[in-house]
Design a protein around this motif. Structure first.
Motif, PDB file in Angstrom:
ATOM      1  N   UNK A   1       0.965  -1.434   0.281  1.00 19.30           N
ATOM      2  CA  UNK A   1      -0.316   0.141   0.019  1.00 19.30           C
ATOM      3  C   UNK A   1       0.803   1.253   0.046  1.00 19.30           C
ATOM      4  N   UNK A   2       2.004   0.890   0.484  1.00 16.01           N
ATOM      5  CA  UNK A   2       3.013   2.501   1.002  1.00 16.01           C
ATOM      6  C   UNK A   2       3.375   2.354  -0.415  1.00 16.01           C
ATOM      7  N   UNK A   3       4.099   1.828  -1.548  1.00 16.88           N
ATOM      8  CA  UNK A   3       4.322   2.112  -2.171  1.00 16.88           C
ATOM      9  C   UNK A   3       3.395   2.474  -3.294  1.00 16.88           C
ATOM     10  N   UNK A   4       2.476   2.235  -3.378  1.00 18.39           N
ATOM     11  CA  UNK A   4       1.418   2.133  -4.260  1.00 18.39           C
ATOM     12  C   UNK A   4       0.769   3.789  -3.650  1.00 18.39           C
ATOM     13  N   UNK A   5       0.926   3.861  -2.489  1.00 16.69           N
ATOM     14  CA  UNK A   5       0.930   5.273  -2.570  1.00 16.69           C
ATOM     15  C   UNK A   5       2.070   6.663  -2.756  1.00 16.69           C
ATOM     16  N   UNK A   6       3.290   5.846  -2.349  1.00 24.07           N
ATOM     17  CA  UNK A   6       4.338   6.461  -2.718  1.00 24.07           C
ATOM     18  C   UNK A   6       4.272   7.212  -4.641  1.00 24.07           C
ATOM     19  N   UNK A   7       4.147   5.398  -5.233  1.00 24.88           N
ATOM     20  CA  UNK A   7       4.060   5.996  -6.710  1.00 24.88           C
ATOM     21  C   UNK A   7       3.317   6.620  -7.185  1.00 24.88           C
ATOM     22  N   UNK A   8       1.640   6.795  -6.520  1.00 24.64           N
ATOM     23  CA  UNK A   8       0.840   7.598  -7.285  1.00 24.64           C
ATOM     24  C   UNK A   8       0.988   9.137  -6.610  1.00 24.64           C
ATOM     25  N   UNK A   9       1.664   9.596  -5.834  1.00 23.42           N
ATOM     26  CA  UNK A   9       2.328  11.023  -5.471  1.00 23.42           C
ATOM     27  C   UNK A   9       3.187  11.332  -6.792  1.00 23.42           C
ATOM     28  N   UNK A  10       4.151  10.296  -6.332  1.00 24.43           N
ATOM     29  CA  UNK A  10       5.387  10.323  -7.586  1.00 24.43           C
ATOM     30  C   UNK A  10       4.637  11.038  -9.219  1.00 24.43           C
ATOM     31  N   UNK A  11       3.319  10.436  -9.835  1.00 26.37           N
ATOM     32  CA  UNK A  11       3.249  10.403 -10.345  1.00 26.37           C
ATOM     33  C   UNK A  11       2.493  12.278 -10.906  1.00 26.37           C
ATOM     34  N   UNK A  12       1.518  11.717 -10.088  1.00 25.53           N
ATOM     35  CA  UNK A  12       1.196  13.321 -10.075  1.00 25.53           C
ATOM     36  C   UNK A  12       1.712  14.727  -9.197  1.00 25.53           C
ATOM     37  N   UNK A  13       3.093  14.684  -8.851  1.00 27.20           N
ATOM     38  CA  UNK A  13       4.123  15.671  -8.861  1.00 27.20           C
ATOM     39  C   UNK A  13       5.010  15.623 -10.684  1.00 27.20           C
ATOM     40  N   UNK A  14       4.826  14.525 -10.999  1.00 27.23           N
ATOM     41  CA  UNK A  14       5.501  14.985 -12.320  1.00 27.23           C
ATOM     42  C   UNK A  14       4.368  15.402 -13.126  1.00 27.23           C
ATOM     43  N   UNK A  15       3.381  15.088 -13.113  1.00 26.71           N
ATOM     44  CA  UNK A  15       2.083  15.590 -13.845  1.00 26.71           C
ATOM     45  C   UNK A  15       1.677  16.978 -13.697  1.00 26.71           C
ATOM     46  N   UNK A  16       1.798  17.387 -12.718  1.00 22.09           N
ATOM     47  CA  UNK A  16       1.892  18.648 -11.900  1.00 22.09           C
ATOM     48  C   UNK A  16       3.055  20.351 -12.910  1.00 22.09           C
ATOM     49  N   UNK A  17       4.149  19.111 -12.039  1.00 23.66           N
ATOM     50  CA  UNK A  17       5.733  20.056 -12.941  1.00 23.66           C
ATOM     51  C   UNK A  17       4.907  20.029 -14.317  1.00 23.66           C
ATOM     52  N   UNK A  18       4.870  19.198 -15.216  1.00 22.57           N
ATOM     53  CA  UNK A  18       4.434  19.241 -16.871  1.00 22.57           C
ATOM     54  C   UNK A  18       3.543  20.713 -17.100  1.00 22.57           C
ATOM     55  N   UNK A  19       2.293  20.043 -16.307  1.00 20.00           N
ATOM     56  CA  UNK A  19       1.253  20.961 -16.727  1.00 20.00           C
ATOM     57  C   UNK A  19       1.791  22.856 -16.400  1.00 20.00           C
ATOM     58  N   UNK A  20       2.835  22.682 -15.131  1.00 18.97           N
ATOM     59  CA  UNK A  20       3.276  23.963 -14.383  1.00 18.97           C
ATOM     60  C   UNK A  20       4.419  24.738 -15.891  1.00 18.97           C
ATOM     61  N   UNK A  21       5.069  23.760 -16.227  1.00 21.82           N
ATOM     62  CA  UNK A  21       6.382  23.907 -17.606  1.00 21.82           C
ATOM     63  C   UNK A  21       5.730  24.903 -18.257  1.00 21.82           C
ATOM     64  N   UNK A  22       6.931  25.611 -18.855  1.00 21.13           N
ATOM     65  CA  UNK A  22       6.598  26.684 -20.061  1.00 21.13           C
ATOM     66  C   UNK A  22       7.127  26.925 -21.516  1.00 21.13           C
ATOM     67  N   UNK A  23       5.882  25.386 -22.141  1.00 20.99           N
ATOM     68  CA  UNK A  23       5.961  24.364 -23.332  1.00 20.99           C
ATOM     69  C   UNK A  23       6.272  25.094 -23.971  1.00 20.99           C
ATOM     70  N   UNK A  24       6.646  25.222 -24.947  1.00 24.03           N
ATOM     71  CA  UNK A  24       7.117  26.378 -26.195  1.00 24.03           C
ATOM     72  C   UNK A  24       5.448  25.967 -27.143  1.00 24.03           C
ATOM     73  N   UNK A  25       4.116  25.835 -26.754  1.00 26.26           N
ATOM     74  CA  UNK A  25       3.032  25.677 -27.132  1.00 26.26           C
ATOM     75  C   UNK A  25       2.714  27.083 -27.952  1.00 26.26           C
ATOM     76  N   UNK A  26       1.684  27.211 -29.052  1.00 27.06           N
ATOM     77  CA  UNK A  26       1.534  27.988 -29.211  1.00 27.06           C
ATOM     78  C   UNK A  26       0.672  29.281 -28.975  1.00 27.06           C
ATOM     79  N   UNK A  27       0.092  28.402 -27.501  1.00 24.84           N
ATOM     80  CA  UNK A  27      -0.241  29.752 -26.459  1.00 24.84           C
ATOM     81  C   UNK A  27       0.787  30.581 -25.374  1.00 24.84           C
ATOM     82  N   UNK A  28       1.934  30.409 -25.461  1.00 24.27           N
ATOM     83  CA  UNK A  28       2.753  31.030 -24.757  1.00 24.27           C
ATOM     84  C   UNK A  28       3.532  31.833 -25.562  1.00 24.27           C
ATOM     85  N   UNK A  29       3.221  32.160 -26.992  1.00 19.57           N
ATOM     86  CA  UNK A  29       3.518  33.576 -27.073  1.00 19.57           C
ATOM     87  C   UNK A  29       2.996  34.580 -26.431  1.00 19.57           C
TER      88      UNK A  29
END
Length: 105
Positions: A1-29
């Motif tokens: 259970x602890x491994x699953x929770x740690x994996x879930x939290x780390x995936x959420x962290x990675x996804x949130x950092x990706x979402x907040x990143x300054x990607x070079x998309x067209x909306x970021x002009x």
């Protein structure tokens, strides 16, 4: 259970950092690139400064002007900004509030 929770939290962290990143998309002009080229003034137009333009600026200080520290440096910066803008023909009207604590709402 602890491994699953740690994996879930780390995936959420990675996804949130990706979402907040300054990607070079067209909306970021930057806003300047979205304007048509003919409406943008040239970078160095050499034209006269806007005479008689007034800008109103607010400054909130946590101390008074005699504290010789944090607030004193802001007052020096305010004076330098006023001089620099005056050289360009811009008048600055300052509204300063003194002794406003950091925890004031």
């Amino acid at each position: 259970m602890k491994k699953f929770l740690a994996l879930l939290l780390s995936m959420i962290l990675v996804l949130s950092l990706t979402a907040c990143g300054g990607g070079g998309g067209e909306d970021s002009k930057p806003a300047d690139e979205s304007k048509p080229a003919d409406t943008q003034p040239p970078a160095d137009s050499g034209s006269e400064p806007a005479e008689g333009k007034t800008v109103k600026v607010g400054l909130i200080c946590i101390g008074d002007e005699n504290d010789q520290g944090y607030t004193y440096n802001f007052i020096r910066g305010k004076e330098a900004a006023t001089e620099a803008l005056a050289a360009k023909g811009i008048t600055v009207e300052w509204v300063t509030k003194w002794n406003i604590g950091e925890d004031s709402g």
